[in-house]
Design a protein around this motif. Sequence first.
Motif, PDB file in Angstrom:
ATOM      1  N   ARG A  92       0.864  -1.176   0.000  1.00  0.00           N
ATOM      2  CA  ARG A  92       0.000   0.000   0.000  1.00  0.00           C
ATOM      3  C   ARG A  92       0.899   1.223   0.000  1.00  0.00           C
ATOM      4  N   TYR A  93       0.377   2.344  -0.488  1.00  0.00           N
ATOM      5  CA  TYR A  93       1.129   3.583  -0.437  1.00  0.00           C
ATOM      6  C   TYR A  93       1.227   4.059   1.010  1.00  0.00           C
TER       7      TYR A  93
ATOM      8  N   VAL B 249       7.043   7.541  -5.392  1.00  0.00           N
ATOM      9  CA  VAL B 249       6.169   6.455  -5.836  1.00  0.00           C
ATOM     10  C   VAL B 249       5.642   5.683  -4.640  1.00  0.00           C
ATOM     11  N   ARG B 250       6.540   5.320  -3.726  1.00  0.00           N
ATOM     12  CA  ARG B 250       6.122   4.538  -2.555  1.00  0.00           C
ATOM     13  C   ARG B 250       5.114   5.290  -1.690  1.00  0.00           C
ATOM     14  N   ALA B 251       5.301   6.591  -1.560  1.00  0.00           N
ATOM     15  CA  ALA B 251       4.414   7.395  -0.724  1.00  0.00           C
ATOM     16  C   ALA B 251       3.073   7.680  -1.392  1.00  0.00           C
ATOM     17  N   GLY B 252       2.964   7.437  -2.704  1.00  0.00           N
ATOM     18  CA  GLY B 252       1.724   7.711  -3.416  1.00  0.00           C
ATOM     19  C   GLY B 252       1.624   9.120  -3.939  1.00  0.00           C
ATOM     20  N   TRP B 253       2.742   9.873  -3.892  1.00  0.00           N
ATOM     21  CA  TRP B 253       2.709  11.262  -4.358  1.00  0.00           C
ATOM     22  C   TRP B 253       2.611  11.352  -5.873  1.00  0.00           C
TER      23      TRP B 253
ATOM     24  N   ARG C   5       0.882   8.999  -7.778  1.00  0.00           N
ATOM     25  CA  ARG C   5      -0.078   7.954  -8.093  1.00  0.00           C
ATOM     26  C   ARG C   5      -0.789   8.249  -9.407  1.00  0.00           C
TER      27      ARG C   5
ATOM     28  N   GLY D 142      -3.438   1.435  -7.646  1.00  0.00           N
ATOM     29  CA  GLY D 142      -2.154   0.783  -7.504  1.00  0.00           C
ATOM     30  C   GLY D 142      -2.244  -0.717  -7.755  1.00  0.00           C
TER      31      GLY D 142
ATOM     32  N   PHE E 155      -0.484  -4.079  -6.490  1.00  0.00           N
ATOM     33  CA  PHE E 155       0.366  -4.519  -5.392  1.00  0.00           C
ATOM     34  C   PHE E 155       0.535  -6.043  -5.410  1.00  0.00           C
TER      35      PHE E 155
ATOM     36  N   HIS F 196       4.081  -3.868  -5.095  1.00  0.00           N
ATOM     37  CA  HIS F 196       4.764  -3.007  -6.041  1.00  0.00           C
ATOM     38  C   HIS F 196       6.250  -2.978  -5.694  1.00  0.00           C
TER      39      HIS F 196
END
Length: 308
Positions: A8-9, A46-50, A52, A56, A58, A60
């Motif tokens: 998940r982000y 990318v990991r933080a969802g900034w 997106r 997503g 997953f 990921h």
Amino acid sequence: MRAAVFDRYGPPEVLRVAELPDPVPGPGQARVRVRAAGVQPFDVAVRAGWMRRGPGHFPHQVGQEFSGVVDLLGEGVTGPVPGTAVLGSTMMNGQATHVVVPAADLVVKPPQLSFPAAAALVAAGQTASGALTQLGVTAGDVLLVHAAAGSVGTLAVQLARLAGATVIGTAGPANHDYLRELGAVPVAYGDGMVEAVRAVAPGPVTVALDAAGRGAVAASVALGVPRDRIGTIADDKGAAEFGTPVVRAPRSPVRLAEVVALAGRGVLAMPLRAYPLTQVAAAHAAVQAGHGRGKVVLIVEPDQSGGS
């Protein structure tokens, strides 16, 4: 294989190391057994969802830069042969024990460079070199590098000095001696930065590279730098506001090979902050916090041969 993934982000703690099927190279591809992988702000975003884009998928993977040893070739590939030490770029799957990439995109690692040192050059080297080329930095220029102690800034300072430019670099006071060692004149960022740059500049500042964001484009405009020579890799909004270019440095094995050759000769250096793959969350947290010196790398597989 083992790979850094997230389900998940969110913050760095969403990262874990998972076992995934070994990738198999297709036509024109090579598989690399990764020894070290770089961590960069894009991975964090990318990991933080900034960044997106839609829903997503997953788990990921993450990571874009690596060094290691070729261990398997796909159909039609004659080289680099298995056993060759290489480095290169990938797209969001580099923080893993294996990666598959086009064989033609790999760059042979000089024996003088350790695997971590090689991985540290992949993104920062191409970005710094591409930015200086895009901005036309040459001998006689006075270049202002914002965030000069970071990975891109560290290489931009050194490459600009090699080109004959005078370099002024912004950084926190703790990194000022470091910038002097690189050949830059250090200035503290924050309040009073514009006046401080004017005080140390030998003449007009002719070009600026923003690797920091946080008002660096506006400060460069205030210094009178021509707007077409203010490049940013960190502030698209500021570039749009002031009509300055955003630096886009396409991945280029040729450009990367040029930077790597300089590092192999001892002309370029990059301080490293290394973490084992199992501490990928801590590595991401270090990049996300900013203000660090040099490059964060993951040691995916410790080198038993002395680092070469």
